[in-house]
Design a protein around this motif. Sequence first.
Motif, mmCIF file in Angstrom:
data_model
loop_
_atom_site.group_PDB
_atom_site.id
_atom_site.type_symbol
_atom_site.label_atom_id
_atom_site.label_comp_id
_atom_site.label_asym_id
_atom_site.label_seq_id
_atom_site.Cartn_x
_atom_site.Cartn_y
_atom_site.Cartn_z
ATOM 1 N N LEU A 119 36.607 50.912 39.077
ATOM 2 C CA LEU A 119 37.324 49.948 39.580
ATOM 3 C C LEU A 119 37.005 50.118 41.270
ATOM 4 N N TYR A 120 36.473 50.893 42.026
ATOM 5 C CA TYR A 120 36.678 50.877 42.960
ATOM 6 C C TYR A 120 35.454 49.504 43.775
ATOM 7 N N HIS A 121 34.703 49.865 42.927
ATOM 8 C CA HIS A 121 33.099 49.434 42.517
ATOM 9 C C HIS A 121 33.072 47.298 42.163
ATOM 10 N N ILE A 122 34.213 47.109 41.346
ATOM 11 C CA ILE A 122 33.943 45.478 40.469
ATOM 12 C C ILE A 122 34.836 44.893 41.225
ATOM 13 N N HIS A 123 34.474 43.522 41.643
ATOM 14 C CA HIS A 123 34.843 42.530 42.313
ATOM 15 C C HIS A 123 35.639 41.266 41.484
ATOM 16 N N ASP A 124 35.348 41.113 40.214
ATOM 17 C CA ASP A 124 35.645 40.084 39.689
ATOM 18 C C ASP A 124 37.252 40.858 39.564
ATOM 19 N N ASP A 125 38.120 39.966 39.418
ATOM 20 C CA ASP A 125 39.552 40.620 38.339
ATOM 21 C C ASP A 125 39.254 40.753 36.894
ATOM 22 N N GLU A 126 38.910 39.447 36.573
ATOM 23 C CA GLU A 126 38.828 39.788 34.933
ATOM 24 C C GLU A 126 37.856 41.145 34.572
ATOM 25 N N ALA A 127 36.683 41.674 35.030
ATOM 26 C CA ALA A 127 35.731 42.472 34.549
ATOM 27 C C ALA A 127 36.670 43.759 34.764
ATOM 28 N N ARG A 128 37.944 44.048 35.891
ATOM 29 C CA ARG A 128 38.610 44.728 36.370
ATOM 30 C C ARG A 128 39.575 44.809 34.959
ATOM 31 N N SER A 129 39.723 43.984 35.149
ATOM 32 C CA SER A 129 41.082 43.522 33.562
ATOM 33 C C SER A 129 40.270 44.730 32.097
ATOM 34 N N LYS A 130 39.403 44.056 32.407
ATOM 35 C CA LYS A 130 38.477 44.037 30.885
ATOM 36 C C LYS A 130 38.598 45.672 30.620
ATOM 37 N N ILE A 131 38.421 46.186 31.873
ATOM 38 C CA ILE A 131 38.247 47.955 32.364
ATOM 39 C C ILE A 131 39.491 48.320 31.431
ATOM 40 N N ILE A 132 40.387 47.795 32.368
ATOM 41 C CA ILE A 132 41.948 48.618 32.159
ATOM 42 C C ILE A 132 42.507 48.190 29.900
#
Length: 268
Positions: A119-132
Amino acid sequence: MSEVVRNYYENNAEHEWERLNQPYSKIEFLSTLRLFEKYLSPAGHICDVGSGPGRYSIELLKQGYQVTLFEISQQELDIASERIQELGLQAEAYICDNATNMHVLDDEAYEAVLVMGPLYHIHDDEARSKIIRETSRILKKDGVAIFAYINSWGALKAGVSEFSEEFRDLNHLYNYLGELKLDENQGFTECYFTTPVKALDEVTLGGFEIVTYAGTESFLAGMRPEVTRLYNEDRIVYDHLLQVASESCELPQYRDATEHLHIVARKR
């Protein structure tokens, strides 16, 4: 995560192994181990997403957990495999893939999942939310996850002693009061910094109940030069500070102003 991030870790794999041996980073390491001790189940399967060279996976393997390492850099995984074998330990699996591709992992397979890097490296909000959301999917009922973020408020404090020249630009200084999305020319690689408030909201919206959160540098945040000096000149004081800092990393008066923010959350 992009090829820029992958290439950074491929080229700095050994540095990542050594980083947590540094006097200041050792605070982060011990604080994280305390969170494991307090909040992880006493046994079971753990997936370490963004495992790097396996520093935390090794500690968990020593305690008898079954650990899968999931990491974007093959060089990092090779170091982890070598170190784990040297210690006579055995990981459950090594998976080289991007954290945005967690669909390859089975549903409800793990008692705990660590997401302490991607999560330190992902600019896109949706991509971080997908990982969560994917973290929730692979966790068993009531499973625990630990999500790590870089805290922009803590980075601002650290910047006074570590990169104050950047603050010649007043607008850039103000940026540290919110989110920062840095490219490889602005950060150590492509980086995402955020505030505790936004990070906690992001984890909650991903299907989790917040158990606690910690600032891993505790009251020593932003004091790298002084901590390093004490390590070299007065090891007793250094050791005492390290102990108390790691024990107090969840205290609210410290945790919102450290560089590394660890959120402990339970699957809803």
